[in-house]
Write a protein that holds these residues in place. Structure first.
Motif, PDB file in Angstrom:
ATOM      1  N   ALA A 258       0.832  -1.211   0.000  1.00 42.36           N
ATOM      2  CA  ALA A 258       0.000   0.000   0.000  1.00 42.36           C
ATOM      3  C   ALA A 258       0.866   1.261   0.000  1.00 42.36           C
ATOM      4  N   PHE A 259       1.949   1.230   0.777  1.00 44.10           N
ATOM      5  CA  PHE A 259       2.853   2.387   0.864  1.00 44.10           C
ATOM      6  C   PHE A 259       3.528   2.624  -0.484  1.00 44.10           C
ATOM      7  N   MET A 260       3.937   1.554  -1.151  1.00 47.75           N
ATOM      8  CA  MET A 260       4.567   1.685  -2.462  1.00 47.75           C
ATOM      9  C   MET A 260       3.591   2.256  -3.484  1.00 47.75           C
ATOM     10  N   GLU A 261       2.357   1.809  -3.418  1.00 47.73           N
ATOM     11  CA  GLU A 261       1.349   2.349  -4.339  1.00 47.73           C
ATOM     12  C   GLU A 261       1.139   3.841  -4.094  1.00 47.73           C
ATOM     13  N   GLU A 262       1.159   4.220  -2.818  1.00 49.34           N
ATOM     14  CA  GLU A 262       0.991   5.630  -2.468  1.00 49.34           C
ATOM     15  C   GLU A 262       2.135   6.473  -3.027  1.00 49.34           C
ATOM     16  N   LEU A 263       3.342   5.883  -3.058  1.00 51.72           N
ATOM     17  CA  LEU A 263       4.522   6.601  -3.564  1.00 51.72           C
ATOM     18  C   LEU A 263       4.678   6.456  -5.078  1.00 51.72           C
ATOM     19  N   GLY A 264       3.849   5.618  -5.687  1.00 52.07           N
ATOM     20  CA  GLY A 264       3.953   5.411  -7.128  1.00 52.07           C
ATOM     21  C   GLY A 264       5.091   4.490  -7.516  1.00 52.07           C
ATOM     22  N   LEU A 265       5.509   3.602  -6.609  1.00 54.37           N
ATOM     23  CA  LEU A 265       6.598   2.675  -6.876  1.00 54.37           C
ATOM     24  C   LEU A 265       6.049   1.349  -7.364  1.00 54.37           C
ATOM     25  N   GLN A 266       6.657   0.809  -8.428  1.00 56.45           N
ATOM     26  CA  GLN A 266       6.243  -0.487  -8.956  1.00 56.45           C
ATOM     27  C   GLN A 266       6.887  -1.632  -8.177  1.00 56.45           C
ATOM     28  N   GLU A 267       8.100  -1.396  -7.689  1.00 53.16           N
ATOM     29  CA  GLU A 267       8.819  -2.433  -6.960  1.00 53.16           C
ATOM     30  C   GLU A 267       9.820  -1.784  -6.014  1.00 53.16           C
ATOM     31  N   SER A 268      10.271  -2.560  -5.041  1.00 55.65           N
ATOM     32  CA  SER A 268      11.313  -2.087  -4.146  1.00 55.65           C
ATOM     33  C   SER A 268      12.646  -2.047  -4.895  1.00 55.65           C
ATOM     34  N   SER A 269      13.464  -1.057  -4.573  1.00 55.47           N
ATOM     35  CA  SER A 269      14.794  -0.967  -5.197  1.00 55.47           C
ATOM     36  C   SER A 269      15.782  -1.929  -4.554  1.00 55.47           C
ATOM     37  N   LEU A 270      15.406  -2.474  -3.410  1.00 55.13           N
ATOM     38  CA  LEU A 270      16.350  -3.241  -2.606  1.00 55.13           C
ATOM     39  C   LEU A 270      16.873  -4.470  -3.337  1.00 55.13           C
ATOM     40  N   ASP A 271      15.955  -5.310  -3.868  1.00 55.85           N
ATOM     41  CA  ASP A 271      16.393  -6.524  -4.553  1.00 55.85           C
ATOM     42  C   ASP A 271      17.234  -6.181  -5.775  1.00 55.85           C
ATOM     43  N   ARG A 272      16.884  -5.086  -6.460  1.00 56.30           N
ATOM     44  CA  ARG A 272      17.640  -4.691  -7.643  1.00 56.30           C
ATOM     45  C   ARG A 272      19.077  -4.324  -7.280  1.00 56.30           C
ATOM     46  N   VAL A 273      19.251  -3.591  -6.188  1.00 50.90           N
ATOM     47  CA  VAL A 273      20.600  -3.177  -5.780  1.00 50.90           C
ATOM     48  C   VAL A 273      21.429  -4.387  -5.369  1.00 50.90           C
ATOM     49  N   ILE A 274      20.815  -5.335  -4.666  1.00 52.28           N
ATOM     50  CA  ILE A 274      21.537  -6.554  -4.284  1.00 52.28           C
ATOM     51  C   ILE A 274      21.946  -7.334  -5.534  1.00 52.28           C
ATOM     52  N   ALA A 275      21.016  -7.454  -6.496  1.00 57.35           N
ATOM     53  CA  ALA A 275      21.323  -8.159  -7.742  1.00 57.35           C
ATOM     54  C   ALA A 275      22.418  -7.441  -8.532  1.00 57.35           C
ATOM     55  N   LEU A 276      22.400  -6.106  -8.525  1.00 56.14           N
ATOM     56  CA  LEU A 276      23.449  -5.338  -9.207  1.00 56.14           C
ATOM     57  C   LEU A 276      24.799  -5.555  -8.540  1.00 56.14           C
ATOM     58  N   SER A 277      24.813  -5.646  -7.215  1.00 57.33           N
ATOM     59  CA  SER A 277      26.047  -5.924  -6.492  1.00 57.33           C
ATOM     60  C   SER A 277      26.645  -7.247  -6.962  1.00 57.33           C
ATOM     61  N   TYR A 278      25.788  -8.223  -7.134  1.00 56.89           N
ATOM     62  CA  TYR A 278      26.206  -9.562  -7.579  1.00 56.89           C
ATOM     63  C   TYR A 278      26.752  -9.484  -8.996  1.00 56.89           C
ATOM     64  N   ARG A 279      26.027  -8.770  -9.864  1.00 56.17           N
ATOM     65  CA  ARG A 279      26.457  -8.620 -11.261  1.00 56.17           C
ATOM     66  C   ARG A 279      27.776  -7.865 -11.357  1.00 56.17           C
ATOM     67  N   LEU A 280      27.943  -6.891 -10.470  1.00 58.33           N
ATOM     68  CA  LEU A 280      29.150  -6.076 -10.466  1.00 58.33           C
ATOM     69  C   LEU A 280      30.401  -6.932 -10.297  1.00 58.33           C
ATOM     70  N   LEU A 281      30.263  -8.015  -9.555  1.00 57.02           N
ATOM     71  CA  LEU A 281      31.387  -8.909  -9.304  1.00 57.02           C
ATOM     72  C   LEU A 281      31.627  -9.875 -10.460  1.00 57.02           C
ATOM     73  N   GLY A 282      30.785  -9.782 -11.502  1.00 55.16           N
ATOM     74  CA  GLY A 282      30.956 -10.654 -12.663  1.00 55.16           C
ATOM     75  C   GLY A 282      30.585 -12.089 -12.384  1.00 55.16           C
ATOM     76  N   LEU A 283      29.628 -12.295 -11.492  1.00 58.09           N
ATOM     77  CA  LEU A 283      29.264 -13.643 -11.079  1.00 58.09           C
ATOM     78  C   LEU A 283      27.999 -14.131 -11.770  1.00 58.09           C
ATOM     79  N   VAL A 284      27.907 -15.436 -11.917  1.00 56.69           N
ATOM     80  CA  VAL A 284      26.677 -16.095 -12.327  1.00 56.69           C
ATOM     81  C   VAL A 284      26.387 -17.180 -11.299  1.00 56.69           C
ATOM     82  N   SER A 285      25.176 -17.701 -11.316  1.00 52.48           N
ATOM     83  CA  SER A 285      24.806 -18.778 -10.397  1.00 52.48           C
ATOM     84  C   SER A 285      24.449 -20.026 -11.175  1.00 52.48           C
ATOM     85  N   PHE A 286      25.144 -21.123 -10.868  1.00 54.50           N
ATOM     86  CA  PHE A 286      24.625 -22.404 -11.324  1.00 54.50           C
ATOM     87  C   PHE A 286      23.857 -23.004 -10.152  1.00 54.50           C
ATOM     88  N   LEU A 287      22.958 -23.928 -10.450  1.00 56.17           N
ATOM     89  CA  LEU A 287      22.037 -24.432  -9.444  1.00 56.17           C
ATOM     90  C   LEU A 287      22.209 -25.932  -9.264  1.00 56.17           C
TER      91      LEU A 287
END
Length: 367
Positions: A258-287
């Motif tokens: 509800a708070f995000m909708e009030e601010l007009g945000l589609q998604e939290s920036s948090l997961d994106r920044v964590i994922a960018l940190s991972y990408r910055l290190l040139g890493l991939v994930s095998f499973l």
């Protein structure tokens, strides 16, 4: 994987640390010279989808360690600010694989900027300069020693010293011009020769603009304005509002939506920044997936099947026979390893196979 969070005083870097790690470190300068460390799981929705198929006992995400460091004092004549950090802090900074540089881009009368005005470009260049001066001092000290004693020793030692001196002289010239070492494309043997110096400007950097609530609608515009002038290799520019993200983290899920909708945000920036940190290190994930666990394993993007085996355990690399590989997409579509084998989607790969992000891998090895 360790990333150092750096920034000038009042940039909000400890608030960013708290946001990323869900921590409660003292902010607003009250932490003094406190060093804060937190471990964050890298978001990966693929693990949940695989868990629905294999029903494992546990799910293990890849993780990133963030280290929040105090702002270095400004340099002055005969004094390098970054080198005046406590020894433990400087070691943590130099040992980090990458930097997350928090740049203040918000106005808040309750937290006045030490310089009297908010200017992201000025602050970005100021800390970059501090790190450049620190690297320059390291290079100069080593060059002085090489020129004084590097002509001694065996022929092999003298040859190695000459190669090192040539590399450092080249980097010294770059640093004197104010350019970071990461802008130079070094050969593998050159990288190896300077690895022990742990140069700060050689590390990849995520520049994170810490914006205010009123700037959320213009976040992309503000990022583009900085990114267009910050054209360094191995650098990413992004933004988040640390205060807003921290408030979101303290809400129940439905309240956060509800708070995000009030601010007009589609998604939290948090997961994106964590994922960018991972990408910055040139890493991939095998499973890997089975009844015991479903797990993401971080490896460098150019890793082979043997490298992947070693990431799991050195015994698997020593006794490597082959890797059985299926893409995540094929496994999800077909529903099981047995069906992937039946439809010819499960492949046998040898030692030199380059593992891709999202490969689901089983290593076969001799004991």
């Amino acid at each position: 994987m360790q990333i150092a969070i750096v920034g000038l005083a009042a940039s909000g870097k400890t608030t960013v640390f708290n946001t990323l790690t869900r921590g409660h470190a003292e902010t607003g300068g009250f932490g003094g010279l406190q060093l804060n460390v937190g471990v964050v799981k890298v978001p990966d929705a693929r693990l949940d989808r695989l868990a629905a198929i294999f029903r494992p006992k546990k799910i293990v995400h890849a993780d990133v360690t963030y280290v929040d460091l105090p702002a270095p004092p400004p340099s002055s004549e005969g004094r390098i600010g970054a080198e005046e950090l406590p020894a433990e802090h400087l070691a943590r900074l130099r040992d980090s694989e990458a930097l997350l540089h928090v740049v203040r881009a918000f106005d808040d009368p309750a937290v006045p900027h030490p310089e009297g005005s908010v200017d992201p470009w000025r602050d970005l260049e100021r800390l970059d300069l501090e790190f450049t001066l620190a690297d320059l001092a390291v290079a100069e000290r080593r060059l002085e020693r090489l020129r004084a004693t590097g002509r001694h020793g065996t022929p092999a030692e003298r040859e190695a010293n000459e190669r090192e001196e040539a590399i450092l002289a080249r980097l010294h010239g770059l640093l004197r011009e104010g350019s970071p070492i990461r802008d130079v494309a070094l050969e593998p043997e050159e990288e190896k020769a300077i690895r022990g110096f742990r140069f700060l400007t050689q590390k990849p950097v995520l520049v994170l603009l810490n914006i205010g609530e009123k700037d959320l609608p213009r976040a992309a515009e503000r990022v583009a304005a900085i990114a267009s002038g910050y054209e360094h290799r191995r650098s990413i520019v992004d933004s988040l509002s640390a205060r807003i993200e921290m408030e979101l983290g303290e809400l129940e899920p439905d309240e956060a939506v509800a708070f995000m909708e009030e601010l007009g945000l589609q998604e939290s920036s948090l997961d994106r920044v964590i994922a960018l940190s991972y990408r910055l290190l040139g890493l991939v994930s095998f499973l890997t997936a089975g009844p015991d666990e479903v797990r993401a394993w971080p490896i460098p993007g150019d890793s082979t099947a043997v490298d992947a085996a070693a990431a799991i355990h050195s015994d698997l690399a020593r006794g490597f026979i082959r890797a059985e590989v299926v893409t995540y997409e094929d496994l999800i579509a077909l529903g099981s390893i047995a069906e992937a084998r039946k439809h010819g989607r499960l492949r046998s790969e040898g030692k030199t196979y380059h593992v891709r992000d999202g490969d689901v891998v089983e290593i076969l090895f001799s004991r």
